[in-house]
Design a protein around this motif. Structure first.
Motif, short mmCIF file in Angstrom:
data_model
loop_
_atom_site.label_atom_id
_atom_site.label_comp_id
_atom_site.label_asym_id
_atom_site.label_seq_id
_atom_site.Cartn_x
_atom_site.Cartn_y
_atom_site.Cartn_z
N VAL A 149 0.86 -1.19 0.00
CA VAL A 149 0.00 0.00 0.00
C VAL A 149 0.90 1.24 0.00
CG1 VAL A 149 -1.70 1.33 1.32
CG2 VAL A 149 -1.88 -1.17 1.22
N PHE A 150 0.48 2.26 -0.75
CA PHE A 150 1.18 3.55 -0.72
C PHE A 150 0.19 4.58 -0.24
CE2 PHE A 150 2.97 7.50 -2.34
CZ PHE A 150 4.33 7.33 -2.10
N LEU A 151 0.45 5.13 0.96
CA LEU A 151 -0.44 6.13 1.55
C LEU A 151 0.07 7.53 1.24
CD1 LEU A 151 -1.02 4.75 5.18
CD2 LEU A 151 -2.53 4.51 3.21
N THR A 152 -0.83 8.43 0.94
CA THR A 152 -0.44 9.81 0.72
C THR A 152 -1.55 10.73 1.22
OG1 THR A 152 0.43 11.39 -0.90
CG2 THR A 152 -1.40 9.97 -1.62
N ALA A 153 -1.29 12.01 1.18
CA ALA A 153 -2.26 13.05 1.56
C ALA A 153 -1.67 14.37 1.10
CB ALA A 153 -2.50 13.05 3.07
N SER A 154 -2.51 15.38 1.00
CA SER A 154 -2.00 16.68 0.57
C SER A 154 -0.97 17.19 1.58
CB SER A 154 -3.15 17.68 0.45
OG SER A 154 -3.66 18.00 1.74
N ALA A 155 -0.01 17.98 1.11
CA ALA A 155 1.02 18.52 1.99
C ALA A 155 0.39 19.37 3.08
CB ALA A 155 2.02 19.34 1.18
N GLU A 156 -0.66 20.11 2.73
CA GLU A 156 -1.32 20.96 3.72
C GLU A 156 -1.95 20.14 4.83
OE1 GLU A 156 -0.61 23.04 0.06
OE2 GLU A 156 -1.67 21.15 0.44
N GLU A 157 -2.61 19.05 4.47
CA GLU A 157 -3.22 18.22 5.51
C GLU A 157 -2.17 17.53 6.35
OE1 GLU A 157 -6.54 14.72 6.15
OE2 GLU A 157 -6.89 16.46 4.90
N ARG A 158 -1.10 17.11 5.72
CA ARG A 158 -0.03 16.46 6.48
C ARG A 158 0.60 17.44 7.47
NH1 ARG A 158 4.13 14.72 3.00
NH2 ARG A 158 3.22 15.62 1.12
N ALA A 159 0.75 18.69 7.07
CA ALA A 159 1.31 19.70 7.97
C ALA A 159 0.35 19.95 9.14
CB ALA A 159 1.56 21.00 7.21
N GLU A 160 -0.95 19.99 8.85
CA GLU A 160 -1.93 20.21 9.91
C GLU A 160 -1.94 19.05 10.91
OE1 GLU A 160 -5.69 20.95 8.10
OE2 GLU A 160 -5.09 22.88 7.24
N PRO A 199 5.86 4.93 -5.18
CA PRO A 199 5.06 3.72 -4.95
C PRO A 199 5.66 2.54 -5.70
CG PRO A 199 3.72 5.57 -5.76
CD PRO A 199 5.14 5.94 -5.96
N ALA A 200 5.57 1.35 -5.11
CA ALA A 200 5.93 0.14 -5.86
C ALA A 200 4.91 -0.01 -7.00
CB ALA A 200 5.87 -1.08 -4.93
N GLU A 201 5.36 -0.59 -8.09
CA GLU A 201 4.47 -0.72 -9.25
C GLU A 201 3.20 -1.50 -8.92
OE1 GLU A 201 6.54 -2.28 -12.59
OE2 GLU A 201 7.89 -0.56 -12.80
N ASP A 202 3.31 -2.43 -7.97
CA ASP A 202 2.14 -3.25 -7.63
C ASP A 202 1.47 -2.80 -6.33
OD1 ASP A 202 4.44 -3.98 -6.28
OD2 ASP A 202 4.02 -6.13 -6.27
N ALA A 203 1.76 -1.57 -5.89
CA ALA A 203 1.14 -1.05 -4.66
C ALA A 203 -0.22 -0.45 -4.94
CB ALA A 203 2.04 0.00 -4.01
N VAL A 204 -1.13 -0.59 -3.98
CA VAL A 204 -2.43 0.06 -4.04
C VAL A 204 -2.29 1.43 -3.39
CG1 VAL A 204 -4.82 0.00 -3.24
CG2 VAL A 204 -3.67 -2.12 -3.93
N ARG A 205 -2.65 2.48 -4.11
CA ARG A 205 -2.52 3.84 -3.58
C ARG A 205 -3.81 4.24 -2.84
NH1 ARG A 205 1.00 7.40 -7.82
NH2 ARG A 205 2.02 5.69 -8.93
N ILE A 206 -3.62 4.82 -1.65
CA ILE A 206 -4.75 5.31 -0.86
C ILE A 206 -4.45 6.75 -0.46
CG2 ILE A 206 -6.15 5.05 1.22
CD1 ILE A 206 -5.52 2.08 1.21
N ASP A 207 -5.28 7.69 -0.93
CA ASP A 207 -5.15 9.08 -0.54
C ASP A 207 -5.95 9.27 0.74
OD1 ASP A 207 -5.21 11.83 -0.19
OD2 ASP A 207 -5.39 12.26 -2.33
N THR A 208 -5.25 9.58 1.84
CA THR A 208 -5.91 9.67 3.15
C THR A 208 -6.46 11.07 3.45
OG1 THR A 208 -3.87 10.24 4.35
CG2 THR A 208 -4.34 7.89 4.00
N THR A 209 -6.33 12.00 2.50
CA THR A 209 -6.86 13.35 2.72
C THR A 209 -8.36 13.29 3.02
OG1 THR A 209 -5.24 14.23 1.13
CG2 THR A 209 -7.08 15.66 1.74
N GLY A 210 -8.74 13.83 4.15
CA GLY A 210 -10.15 13.87 4.51
C GLY A 210 -10.70 12.59 5.10
#
Length: 227
Positions: A149-160, A199-210
């Motif tokens: 899994v590759f987790l991400t979020a907007s830079a603004e939310e990560r800073a908050e 992300p690894a080529e076979d990773a599932v991406r999940i945007d955690t923003t919100g």
């Protein structure tokens, strides 16, 4: 050191502030698997180097420090954050500072340090399974992991999120300052020559923003085979 590749691994990679640590701990608890906080290993080496007055540009000294640093994770209790013991000292709170994070990012760009920590990270692969949190878990350390899994979020939310986390611990930081540090670290991690953040080529991406922590945990667990 030979790792037992029959032991299942779930890797969760992503940038600073994407929620990896919290999500990984909760997922590991739900699965009943071991948990690896790879970032804590780099932070611990960076802290040990600071204690020894080692220049972060002195690669040979940092490699020696990597091998010499004793790092132990101790469970605090059900749902509690593990305590990180560095050379016999509980350094958990110090490791969570932005200074420690910046040092970790700097030494992580040194190929010899990454190589020195590779076997130490792979040694956490023990039955019944491992949930590994980091930046190159699915691409370099456990490329054969069946679940990525590759987790991400907007830079603004990560800073908050980081601002809230540090403020609750009594650490005085500013939101604009944290945002600058996160953007700078993203650039360093993504552009380093060795094991860049991607992300690894076979990773599932999940945007955690919100999304809430529970929502992300459930999304990750939904990717696992029926238990």
């Amino acid at each position: 050191m030979t790792q037992d590749t029959s032991v299942p691994v779930l890797t969760l990679d992503g940038p600073s502030g994407s929620g990896k640590g919290t999500i990984c701990r909760l997922v590991a608890q739900r699965l009943g698997w071991h948990y690896l906080d790879s970032g804590a290993l780099y932070r611990a080496v960076g802290l040990a180097a600071a204690w020894a007055d080692i220049d972060l540009s002195d690669a040979p000294a940092l490699v020696r420090c990597t091998f010499d640093t004793d790092i132990d994770f101790q469970e605090k209790g059900a749902g509690g954050e593990p305590r990180v013991i560095v050379n016999g000292v509980d350094a958990t709170d110090e490791l969570r500072t932005e200074t420690a994070g910046a040092a970790a990012s700097a030494i992580a760009a040194i190929p010899e340090v990454r190589a020195a920590l590779k076997d130490r990270q792979r040694a956490y692969r023990r039955p019944p399974g491992l949930v590994a949190d980091g930046r190159d878990m699915g691409t370099v350390i456990f490329p054969d992991a069946a679940h990525k899994v590759f987790l991400t979020a907007s830079a603004e939310e990560r800073a908050e999120r980081r601002h809230k986390q540090l403020s609750e611990k009594g650490v005085s930081v500013t939101l604009p300052g944290l945002l600058r540090e996160i953007l700078a670290r993203d650039a360093r991690d993504a552009n380093r020559a060795v094991a860049p953040l991607r992300p690894a080529e076979d990773a599932v991406r999940i945007d955690t923003t919100g999304l809430s922590i529970d929502e992300v945990v459930e999304r990750v667990l939904a990717l696992m085979p029926a238990r």
